[in-house]
Design a protein around this motif. Sequence first.
Motif, PDB file in Angstrom:
ATOM      1  N   THR A   2      28.387  34.214  12.834  1.00 32.24           N
ATOM      2  CA  THR A   2      29.857  33.750  12.563  1.00 32.24           C
ATOM      3  C   THR A   2      30.859  35.115  12.484  1.00 32.24           C
ATOM      4  O   THR A   2      30.574  36.075  11.808  1.00 32.24           O
ATOM      5  CB  THR A   2      30.142  33.237  11.100  1.00 32.24           C
ATOM      6  N   ARG A   3      31.925  34.904  13.138  1.00 33.17           N
ATOM      7  CA  ARG A   3      32.952  36.143  13.279  1.00 33.17           C
ATOM      8  C   ARG A   3      34.105  35.764  12.241  1.00 33.17           C
ATOM      9  O   ARG A   3      34.600  34.534  12.630  1.00 33.17           O
ATOM     10  CB  ARG A   3      33.477  36.324  14.800  1.00 33.17           C
ATOM     11  N   VAL A   4      34.294  36.808  11.170  1.00 36.44           N
ATOM     12  CA  VAL A   4      35.268  36.306  10.247  1.00 36.44           C
ATOM     13  C   VAL A   4      36.298  37.323  10.203  1.00 36.44           C
ATOM     14  O   VAL A   4      35.859  38.563  10.225  1.00 36.44           O
ATOM     15  CB  VAL A   4      34.518  36.310   8.786  1.00 36.44           C
ATOM     16  N   VAL A   5      37.500  36.837  10.394  1.00 37.54           N
ATOM     17  CA  VAL A   5      38.719  37.566  10.286  1.00 37.54           C
ATOM     18  C   VAL A   5      39.371  37.538   8.896  1.00 37.54           C
ATOM     19  O   VAL A   5      39.543  36.688   8.349  1.00 37.54           O
ATOM     20  CB  VAL A   5      39.927  37.331  11.367  1.00 37.54           C
ATOM     21  N   LEU A   6      39.459  38.761   8.237  1.00 42.21           N
ATOM     22  CA  LEU A   6      40.066  38.779   6.927  1.00 42.21           C
ATOM     23  C   LEU A   6      41.331  39.369   6.885  1.00 42.21           C
ATOM     24  O   LEU A   6      41.622  40.561   7.114  1.00 42.21           O
ATOM     25  CB  LEU A   6      39.030  39.763   6.051  1.00 42.21           C
ATOM     26  N   VAL A 277      36.433  32.204  12.132  1.00 42.29           N
ATOM     27  CA  VAL A 277      36.991  31.767  10.629  1.00 42.29           C
ATOM     28  C   VAL A 277      38.030  32.663  10.648  1.00 42.29           C
ATOM     29  O   VAL A 277      37.804  34.088  10.878  1.00 42.29           O
ATOM     30  CB  VAL A 277      35.953  31.660   9.592  1.00 42.29           C
ATOM     31  N   VAL A 278      39.362  32.522   9.955  1.00 40.84           N
ATOM     32  CA  VAL A 278      40.204  33.446   9.249  1.00 40.84           C
ATOM     33  C   VAL A 278      40.384  33.195   7.981  1.00 40.84           C
ATOM     34  O   VAL A 278      40.559  31.872   7.425  1.00 40.84           O
ATOM     35  CB  VAL A 278      41.322  33.489  10.184  1.00 40.84           C
ATOM     36  N   ILE A 279      40.336  34.218   6.912  1.00 35.84           N
ATOM     37  CA  ILE A 279      40.708  33.963   5.816  1.00 35.84           C
ATOM     38  C   ILE A 279      41.908  34.712   5.440  1.00 35.84           C
ATOM     39  O   ILE A 279      41.896  35.870   5.632  1.00 35.84           O
ATOM     40  CB  ILE A 279      39.502  34.404   4.801  1.00 35.84           C
ATOM     41  N   THR A 280      42.943  33.942   4.552  1.00 38.65           N
ATOM     42  CA  THR A 280      43.952  34.669   4.205  1.00 38.65           C
ATOM     43  C   THR A 280      44.240  34.348   2.633  1.00 38.65           C
ATOM     44  O   THR A 280      43.428  33.725   2.168  1.00 38.65           O
ATOM     45  CB  THR A 280      45.166  34.416   5.200  1.00 38.65           C
ATOM     46  N   GLY A 281      45.159  34.916   2.219  1.00 43.02           N
ATOM     47  CA  GLY A 281      45.434  34.673   0.783  1.00 43.02           C
ATOM     48  C   GLY A 281      46.664  35.510   0.369  1.00 43.02           C
ATOM     49  O   GLY A 281      47.074  36.277   1.027  1.00 43.02           O
ATOM     50  N   ALA A 309      40.628  28.005   9.545  1.00 43.53           N
ATOM     51  CA  ALA A 309      41.481  28.689   8.759  1.00 43.53           C
ATOM     52  C   ALA A 309      41.207  28.476   7.189  1.00 43.53           C
ATOM     53  O   ALA A 309      41.444  27.115   6.808  1.00 43.53           O
ATOM     54  CB  ALA A 309      43.214  28.491   8.837  1.00 43.53           C
ATOM     55  N   MET A 310      41.174  29.477   6.411  1.00 40.15           N
ATOM     56  CA  MET A 310      40.390  29.436   4.802  1.00 40.15           C
ATOM     57  C   MET A 310      41.430  30.009   3.963  1.00 40.15           C
ATOM     58  O   MET A 310      42.079  31.017   4.679  1.00 40.15           O
ATOM     59  CB  MET A 310      39.117  29.659   4.773  1.00 40.15           C
TER      60      MET A 310
END
Length: 360
Positions: A2-6, A277-281, A309-310
Amino acid sequence: MTRVVLAPDSFKGTITAADAAVALAEGWASVDSAAEFVHRPMADGGEGTVAAFAAAVPGSQRMPVTVDGPAGVPVETSWLLLPDGTAVIDLASTSGIELLRELRPWDADTTGLGQALVAALDHGVTRVVVGIGSSASTDGGTGMLSALGARFLDAAGAPVARGARGLADIVSVDLSGLRAVPDVRVLTDVTNPLTGPRGAAPVFGPQKGLTPAEIPAVDSSLARLAALLGLDADLPGTGAAGGVGGALVAWGATLAPGAAEVATLIGLAEAIADADVVITGEGSYDGQSGDGKVPSFIAALAAESNTTAMLAAGRITADADIALFTASASLTELAGSSDSALADPARWLRVAGAALAESR
């Protein structure tokens, strides 16, 4: 794999965007050890904007400057000089709400931002990028413009008091001494107009200490200020930072969506397109978060690329649009209280990262 962008924004006053990204990655890795992470900490014109540019542009140089902070006391800060001669300045570090020990709804002002702009102009820059989020005041940008040479005068021809306190007394504006405007691009984190129900005073004034009974008078004063400056008070973004957006437009600057500008700089769209996946916040994901702020902007980029998007936020309010995200995590809920979440945001961001990984 899994490739995850933070790509979180900063959680105001508690943890930087870069540190939030690290904590989220650690949490995700505790569940999915094979994941690959791409760190793209974000900003939208508010806190962390200068840091985002400093991290992304090799050879940039911090230029120390002392300004009058929003409480009228000296603040040691800096603006950023890019290799091409562009200055990057953020309001958060010169006139921001985090610089106050207590709210000053009537007396806080934006003189410090204007002084930083003057320092950059005196250095000889011909292009300026200004991030205007995290304002402490609702002064309509009068403090900033005063530092740049404008004069706001009462009926007797005397300068009015600083801050929102002086707005009602402004009868005339003298712009003859105003510094010439270079190429100025303003990064805004909101699209609100200067006045009206979605204007600076009704929407953001309470965050700065204005009571409901005080808001109509400030809104009316801002409308009169706009007329004196020849400014369209309905223009989107003019209500940003207590009216600083409008004051900068009156000076001759151009408003631009902050998140989009920073995203272009750091290659965010390309990173998201190559990710699963990209996680933002951000610290508080609420009903205002759809008005040009980082999470909603990133959700739109993810949708264009069919990337999941998460969201991880310090708190998620009932009026927030969480339908933009496949999964979300509230640090307040995970920690059991806002106090616990605020006391150790990195810990609860790790917990959030793990929870988001498990939800996939």
